[in-house]
Design an enzyme around this catalytic site. Structure first.
Site, PDB file in Angstrom:
ATOM      1  N   THR A 124      -1.563   5.582   2.483  1.00 45.63           N
ATOM      2  CA  THR A 124      -2.802   4.806   2.506  1.00 45.63           C
ATOM      3  C   THR A 124      -2.828   3.898   3.727  1.00 45.63           C
ATOM      4  OG1 THR A 124      -2.841   4.798   0.086  1.00 45.63           O
ATOM      5  CG2 THR A 124      -4.239   3.196   1.201  1.00 45.63           C
ATOM      6  N   LEU A 170       0.860  -1.176   0.000  1.00 48.84           N
ATOM      7  CA  LEU A 170       0.000   0.000   0.000  1.00 48.84           C
ATOM      8  C   LEU A 170       0.900   1.231   0.000  1.00 48.84           C
ATOM      9  CD1 LEU A 170      -2.630  -0.939   2.760  1.00 48.84           C
ATOM     10  CD2 LEU A 170      -2.932  -1.080   0.286  1.00 48.84           C
ATOM     11  N   ASP A 171       0.449   2.321  -0.639  1.00 54.82           N
ATOM     12  CA  ASP A 171       1.195   3.572  -0.555  1.00 54.82           C
ATOM     13  C   ASP A 171       1.392   3.951   0.909  1.00 54.82           C
ATOM     14  OD1 ASP A 171       1.151   3.718  -3.284  1.00 54.82           O
ATOM     15  OD2 ASP A 171      -0.423   5.246  -3.392  1.00 54.82           O
ATOM     16  N   MET A 172       2.482   4.646   1.189  1.00 54.32           N
ATOM     17  CA  MET A 172       2.791   5.039   2.561  1.00 54.32           C
ATOM     18  C   MET A 172       1.622   5.774   3.214  1.00 54.32           C
ATOM     19  SD  MET A 172       5.963   7.315   4.070  1.00 54.32           S
ATOM     20  CE  MET A 172       5.337   8.889   3.473  1.00 54.32           C
TER      21      MET A 172
END
Length: 448
Positions: free
Chosen positions: A284, A280-282
């Protein structure tokens, strides 16, 4: 709350303690004043097996609350009995300042017949009891997985939005056992809690119960560094917090991540160097799956490649999509590639870009209150990605070929106010279990 560690080995230790209590070879001793109701109530027996720095197994035992302790006069047990985080004497001292006035107000409330005056007296008492509870909470701090010590107040600011946690937070077995482990350089690998005593409405004597949601659920994720949603010998499902990397980046300042914490906490059980099966993106938050074994990791990778993994996200968009004529439900196909001159941004490219397919459902319109107090209209939307492109949902939201409406708090494709987070959460995931092949679903409600 899902038990963060394997339970079967520690369960044997709990049953050993209960057997010794029944045989009266060890006893429960009161360490402070306790009401008749509480004296007759049951108690949680907790056990934890851990490893020290020379790989020896260390056995730890404790009981719930802070008014009772196990006494082993004959040294029957080969292990350590963990004391409460805060003693009854310190708690009594914190309560003493307001105690007399609270009792006086209680007597006056009971004798008062004037409704308005009684309500005013109740407000006065509530103010004092809140002050007393805050003083008690100020006494609590916990050793964490990374060697840091965090106060209950500091933890509550993160997990309970700064509100006072319930009375007794920190007095359950799990936080005591983990605090002791991390304070003494021990690595827990099995932990269990068993109810002992008279049955209650919610608990039966001899039954195993995981850490409670209302108290332990507020502090254990901070002590462990992970919020564990599910765990077996093959996989672990966690709720990643916003602002933490999924995997380590380049440089020591980017070492801290879900993957590194997972390997540290479950060092003996993790067989592979890179256990994360997706990212997951940082910024998110939400569900992330990690594997304990090479076989589980390989099976999960194959599930992703075959398209057998379904994910759902929830986001808050900065505006009202309906005003743009966007239907409540739909699906789009967009094409993006890396902007090599502005990494890690992605840009539209319908020739060389990779296809991103996203299904959406508009859930409603609401008022969003920013950290600075400003209020704006926001659209709550469900995203179901059918591909896994970099920044796919952020681009579907913000890019002019998509909705042209960024997710609130997006530092890359929108704007982020001080103290704000990206309002994107991985809420649900379904996939075939890597060991059994049966479909499993995990869900974690969005925190916004």
């Amino acid at each position: 709350m899902f038990p963060p560690f394997e339970e079967s080995l520690a369960l044997k230790e709990c049953r050993k303690i209960i057997s010794l209590l029944n045989e009266k070879r060890i006893t429960l001793e009161y360490t402070g004043k306790i009401s008749p109701e509480r004296a007759s109530s049951g108690i949680m027996i907790g056990a934890c097996l851990s490893k020290n720095d020379i790989d020896e197994t260390v056995r730890l035992y404790t009981v719930s609350g802070n008014a009772r302790r196990i006494v082993d006069a004959e040294n029957t047990i080969d292990g350590f009995f963990v004391e409460p985080i805060v003693s009854t004497e310190k708690i009594a001292g914190a309560l003493a300042e307001n105690d007399e006035e609270i009792h006086r107000l209680t007597d006056e409330i009971n004798a008062c017949e004037d409704v308005l005056k009684k309500n005013e007296l109740k407000k006065q008492r509530e103010k004092l009891t809140t002050e007393s509870l805050a003083k008690v909470h100020d006494l609590y701090s916990f050793h964490c997985f990374d060697g840091k010590v965090k106060s209950l107040k500091e933890i509550s600011a993160v997990t309970n939005r700064g509100k006072l946690p319930p009375t007794g937070t920190g007095d359950c077995c799990a936080p005591k056992l983990l605090d002791y482990c991390y304070a003494n350089g021990l690595m827990p690998f099995s932990m269990c809690e068993v109810f002992y005593g008279n049955d209650s409405e919610t608990k039966k004597s001899g039954q195993v119960y995981g850490p409670c949601d209302e108290r332990c659920g507020l502090i254990l994720p901070e002590i462990l560094g992970l919020e564990v949603l599910y765990r077996d010998s093959h996989i672990c499902v966690v709720n990643k917090q916003s602002g933490l990397l999924s995997v380590p980046g380049r440089g020591p300042e980017k070492e801290d991540s879900i993957e590194k914490r997972f390997r540290l906490i479950y060092a003996d059980a993790v067989e592979i160097k890179q256990p994360a099966v997706h990212r997951l993106d940082m910024e998110t938050s939400g569900i992330m799956v990690l594997a304990f074994t090479k076989e589980a990791h390989r099976a999960m990778n194959m599930s992703f490649e075959r398209g057998d993994v379904q994910k759902e996200y929830v986001a808050l968009l900065d505006g009202v999509l309906a005003r743009k004529g966007v239907p409540r439900h739909g699906q789009n196909e967009l094409y993006f590639r890396l902007d090599v001159n502005n990494r890690p941004h992605q840009i539209w490219d319908d020739v060389n870009g990779k296809k991103a397919i996203t299904e959406w459902n508009i859930l409603g319109v609401e008022k969003y209150v920013a950290p600075d107090g400003t209020r704006t209209d926001a659209t709550r939307i469900q995203y179901i990605p059918h591909t896994g492109r970099t920044h796919q949902l952020r681009l579907v939201s913000a890019d002019s070929h998509g909705f042209g409406m960024p997710i609130i708090g997006d530092t890359l494709y929108g704007h982020c106010k001080p103290g704000e987070r990206l309002m994107l959460h991985a809420k649900k995931i379904t996939f075939p279990h890597p060991a059994t092949g049966e479909k499993v679903t995990f869900e974690c409600k969005e925190p916004f």
